[in-house]
Design a protein around this motif. Structure first.
Motif, PDB file in Angstrom:
ATOM      1  N   ALA A 246    -122.228   6.351  30.913  1.00 14.50           N
ATOM      2  CA  ALA A 246    -123.556   6.939  30.777  1.00 14.50           C
ATOM      3  C   ALA A 246    -124.382   6.083  29.834  1.00 14.50           C
ATOM      4  CB  ALA A 246    -123.448   8.365  30.238  1.00 14.50           C
ATOM      5  N   GLY A 247    -125.677   6.166  29.973  1.00 15.68           N
ATOM      6  CA  GLY A 247    -126.552   5.417  29.098  1.00 15.68           C
ATOM      7  C   GLY A 247    -126.489   5.946  27.675  1.00 15.68           C
ATOM      8  N   ALA A 248    -126.896   5.111  26.735  1.00 18.17           N
ATOM      9  CA  ALA A 248    -126.917   5.537  25.331  1.00 18.17           C
ATOM     10  C   ALA A 248    -127.858   6.731  25.182  1.00 18.17           C
ATOM     11  CB  ALA A 248    -127.362   4.384  24.450  1.00 18.17           C
ATOM     12  N   PRO A 249    -127.428   7.790  24.489  1.00 21.18           N
ATOM     13  CA  PRO A 249    -128.277   8.973  24.356  1.00 21.18           C
ATOM     14  C   PRO A 249    -129.561   8.669  23.581  1.00 21.18           C
ATOM     15  CG  PRO A 249    -126.384   9.125  22.889  1.00 21.18           C
ATOM     16  CD  PRO A 249    -126.141   7.953  23.786  1.00 21.18           C
ATOM     17  N   ALA A 250    -130.615   9.363  23.940  1.00 19.06           N
ATOM     18  CA  ALA A 250    -131.904   9.177  23.283  1.00 19.06           C
ATOM     19  C   ALA A 250    -131.983  10.007  22.006  1.00 19.06           C
ATOM     20  CB  ALA A 250    -133.028   9.577  24.240  1.00 19.06           C
ATOM     21  N   ASN A 251    -132.958   9.648  21.175  1.00 19.65           N
ATOM     22  CA  ASN A 251    -133.287  10.399  19.958  1.00 19.65           C
ATOM     23  C   ASN A 251    -132.098  10.538  19.021  1.00 19.65           C
ATOM     24  OD1 ASN A 251    -135.976  10.930  20.903  1.00 19.65           O
ATOM     25  ND2 ASN A 251    -135.103  12.503  22.239  1.00 19.65           N
ATOM     26  N   PHE A 252    -131.336   9.463  18.913  1.00 23.33           N
ATOM     27  CA  PHE A 252    -130.186   9.456  18.015  1.00 23.33           C
ATOM     28  C   PHE A 252    -130.680   9.478  16.571  1.00 23.33           C
ATOM     29  CE2 PHE A 252    -126.762   6.857  15.844  1.00 23.33           C
ATOM     30  CZ  PHE A 252    -125.836   7.891  15.816  1.00 23.33           C
ATOM     31  N   ARG A 253    -130.084  10.370  15.764  1.00 22.76           N
ATOM     32  CA  ARG A 253    -130.542  10.573  14.386  1.00 22.76           C
ATOM     33  C   ARG A 253    -129.367  10.932  13.495  1.00 22.76           C
ATOM     34  NH1 ARG A 253    -133.291  15.330  11.834  1.00 22.76           N
ATOM     35  NH2 ARG A 253    -134.666  14.554  10.180  1.00 22.76           N
ATOM     36  N   VAL A 254    -129.377  10.440  12.265  1.00 20.78           N
ATOM     37  CA  VAL A 254    -128.344  10.775  11.281  1.00 20.78           C
ATOM     38  C   VAL A 254    -129.046  11.138   9.977  1.00 20.78           C
ATOM     39  CG1 VAL A 254    -126.254  10.034  10.092  1.00 20.78           C
ATOM     40  CG2 VAL A 254    -126.800   9.085  12.341  1.00 20.78           C
ATOM     41  N   VAL A 255    -128.681  12.291   9.401  1.00 18.04           N
ATOM     42  CA  VAL A 255    -129.282  12.756   8.143  1.00 18.04           C
ATOM     43  C   VAL A 255    -128.175  12.929   7.116  1.00 18.04           C
ATOM     44  CG1 VAL A 255    -130.625  14.562   7.016  1.00 18.04           C
ATOM     45  CG2 VAL A 255    -131.130  13.919   9.386  1.00 18.04           C
ATOM     46  N   GLU A 256    -128.361  12.317   5.950  1.00 19.21           N
ATOM     47  CA  GLU A 256    -127.351  12.411   4.904  1.00 19.21           C
ATOM     48  C   GLU A 256    -127.325  13.788   4.266  1.00 19.21           C
ATOM     49  OE1 GLU A 256    -131.125  11.149   2.779  1.00 19.21           O
ATOM     50  OE2 GLU A 256    -130.140  10.824   4.713  1.00 19.21           O
ATOM     51  N   GLY A 257    -126.141  14.197   3.795  1.00 18.86           N
ATOM     52  CA  GLY A 257    -125.973  15.445   3.066  1.00 18.86           C
ATOM     53  C   GLY A 257    -125.040  15.226   1.897  1.00 18.86           C
ATOM     54  N   ASP A 258    -124.490  16.308   1.377  1.00 19.03           N
ATOM     55  CA  ASP A 258    -123.579  16.250   0.247  1.00 19.03           C
ATOM     56  C   ASP A 258    -122.156  16.096   0.763  1.00 19.03           C
ATOM     57  OD1 ASP A 258    -122.152  16.556  -2.091  1.00 19.03           O
ATOM     58  OD2 ASP A 258    -123.190  18.360  -2.738  1.00 19.03           O
ATOM     59  N   GLY A 259    -121.628  14.866   0.707  1.00 21.71           N
ATOM     60  CA  GLY A 259    -120.300  14.605   1.222  1.00 21.71           C
ATOM     61  C   GLY A 259    -120.200  14.725   2.726  1.00 21.71           C
ATOM     62  N   GLN A 260    -121.332  14.653   3.420  1.00 27.28           N
ATOM     63  CA  GLN A 260    -121.347  14.804   4.866  1.00 27.28           C
ATOM     64  C   GLN A 260    -122.609  14.186   5.440  1.00 27.28           C
ATOM     65  OE1 GLN A 260    -121.144  19.112   4.979  1.00 27.28           O
ATOM     66  NE2 GLN A 260    -123.339  19.286   5.294  1.00 27.28           N
ATOM     67  N   ALA A 261    -122.667  14.126   6.752  1.00 31.31           N
ATOM     68  CA  ALA A 261    -123.857  13.645   7.463  1.00 31.31           C
ATOM     69  C   ALA A 261    -123.990  14.420   8.758  1.00 31.31           C
ATOM     70  CB  ALA A 261    -123.755  12.148   7.755  1.00 31.31           C
ATOM     71  N   THR A 262    -125.232  14.774   9.115  1.00 33.06           N
ATOM     72  CA  THR A 262    -125.507  15.491  10.358  1.00 33.06           C
ATOM     73  C   THR A 262    -126.006  14.507  11.396  1.00 33.06           C
ATOM     74  OG1 THR A 262    -126.056  17.502   9.140  1.00 33.06           O
ATOM     75  CG2 THR A 262    -126.819  17.356  11.418  1.00 33.06           C
ATOM     76  N   VAL A 263    -125.275  14.420  12.506  1.00 30.78           N
ATOM     77  CA  VAL A 263    -125.580  13.474  13.579  1.00 30.78           C
ATOM     78  C   VAL A 263    -126.119  14.250  14.781  1.00 30.78           C
ATOM     79  CG1 VAL A 263    -124.655  11.603  15.000  1.00 30.78           C
ATOM     80  CG2 VAL A 263    -123.641  12.086  12.754  1.00 30.78           C
TER      81      VAL A 263
END
Length: 439
Positions: free
Chosen positions: A36-53
């Motif tokens: 499949a093609g690379a997904p659109a609107n890829f985003r990563v947000v830093e947190g405390d000891g974690q990251a939201t993808v």
């Protein structure tokens, strides 16, 4: 696709990593599927000891996540050779993961590099998204406006627990009119919580805690309630039959302590039956806050900046402390690992009172914070604190003596009466249904 939140697992190094790389590069091809093609609107947000993808997911596509600390990569093959390389490919090693996904167990201050690819029906993995980098950092230094509450009630307590209706993590908030609100989830993304009214118990609820496998709430007229789900509550009972209001709760995992007006202190091992403490100093005033330190010490605070301690929750002793100008202490919390530290906040001569201790027995008065009273404080496992109070006041501390407003703050400028920390996120509630959060 439903949000997913699974604890990460680390790829092995050396020969094991090479075998894993071979499997991932081939991406389980040969099953009749396709890339499949690379997904659109890829985003990563830093947190405390974690990251939201997160990304825009398409139906039927299985997404795999790849990440590693400190060093970037341009392909799965390059990723597989990195120290600390991690992959998440879903249940059964081929089912894929959903967006948003929270990668936990990260080290604050270390940059991490993330990418996602996709496949259909177990086919070869398609091209990676652009590789994005974030650096996790402690929570508490950047605040946002939280979710809204129907009817804009004044809220006085908030906690994180497990609701028996579906055995999922949910926040509970309680307040005036005996109102009980429950969140629909527990921060599966960086969005604010969504709150739903679940019960009205009457009176005023001043505090709520999750312990002993249940939610426990206390309030005016000495009322105590308990529930395993926010929809159904039962009244607790106290053997002293007093009606002095109860203002705060703490637990060590086996015993719950409630403190309240006129020096009232109750204990319970089930949240249902409550007994008065055996020995409380005569003349103890209203108590507004209580905390338990894993060092084995209970601490209660209240009017006149009174501080009491106990090693068994039954026999309490007044702490001799000189706190000039201090009017009252409204909240107390424990932070860190051994040695545990404590901070108590309240009303000072010119602003928010702050009293700190490195052992629970010797207390030091710090300079008042801001210009309004502080009503609550919450600690974290790594020695940090966050305090909230009048007019939206928030103060963040990375040590007992280093307190300052958060670097960024878009939370409501409303008085906040309670703050808690769970899932590496601070959550506060207060006047007019206001709430804030910092991840």
């Amino acid at each position: 696709m439903l949000p997913s939140r699974f604890r990460l697992s680390r790829a092995a190094s050396g020969a094991v990593a090479s075998l894993l790389a071979a499997a991932l590069v081939s991406a389980c091809g040969g099953g009749g599927g396709s890339s499949a093609g690379a997904p659109a609107n890829f985003r990563v947000v830093e947190g405390d000891g974690q990251a939201t993808v997160s990304w825009t997911a398409e139906g039927g596509v299985q997404y795999w996540l790849f990440y590693a600390p400190s060093v970037s990569f341009a392909s799965v093959k390059e990723w597989s050779k990195l120290t600390g390389a991690v992959s998440k490919v879903g249940y059964g090693n081929d089912k894929g993961i959903g967006s948003p996904y929270i990668a936990t167990g990260l080290t604050n201050g270390t940059p991490y590099y993330f990418a996602v690819n996709g496949r259909n029906d177990g086919g070869d993995g398609g091209p990676l998204t652009a590789v994005l980098s974030v650096t996790p950092r402690p929570s508490g230094n950047a605040w946002k406006t939280g979710g809204s509450f129907a009817g804009a009630p004044t809220l006085r307590g908030v906690t994180l627990g497990t609701d028996s209706s579906d055995n999922s993590a949910r926040y509970l908030a309680v307040g005036d009119g005996g109102i009980v609100f429950r969140s629909t989830d527990a921060y599966p993304s960086t969005d604010p919580l969504t709150w739903e009214a679940k019960a009205t118990l009457g009176g005023q609820l001043n505090a709520v805690i999750y312990t002993l496998g249940k939610y426990i709430a206390v309030g005016t007229a000495g009322k105590a309630w308990y529930a395993t789900t926010a929809d159904s509550w039962s009244a607790g009972s106290a053997s002293d039959a007093r009606t002095d209001g109860l203002n705060a709760l703490a637990s060590n995992g086996g015993t719950v302590v409630a403190v309240g007006d006129n020096g009232r202190i109750l204990t319970s091992t089930d949240g249902q039956s409550w007994s008065p403490a055996g020995s409380i100093p005569a003349g103890t005033p209203n108590l507004y806050g209580v905390a338990y330190s894993p060092s084995g010490l209970w601490v209660a605070v209240g009017a006149g900046c009174k501080i009491l301690t106990s090693t068994d929750a039954t026999t309490w002793t007044t702490v001799a402390a000189s706190l000039p100008g201090c009017v009252d202490l409204r909240g107390v919390s424990v932070s860190g690992s051994s040695p545990y530290t404590l901070a108590a906040v309240g009303t000072g001569a010119t602003g928010g009172a702050l009293v700190t201790s490195s052992d629970g027995t010797t207390w030091t008065q710090q300079a008042d914070l801001g210009s309004t009273p502080l009503y609550a404080v919450a600690g974290s496992y790594d020695g940090r604190f966050t305090a909230v109070g009048g007019g939206g006041a928030i103060f963040f501390a990375d040590s007992l003596t280093s307190w300052a407003p958060p670097a960024t703050n878009t939370a409501p400028a409303q008085t906040m009466y309670s703050v808690t920390r769970g899932n590496a996120t601070y959550t506060s509630v207060g006047v007019g249904g206001s709430s804030g959060y910092a991840y």
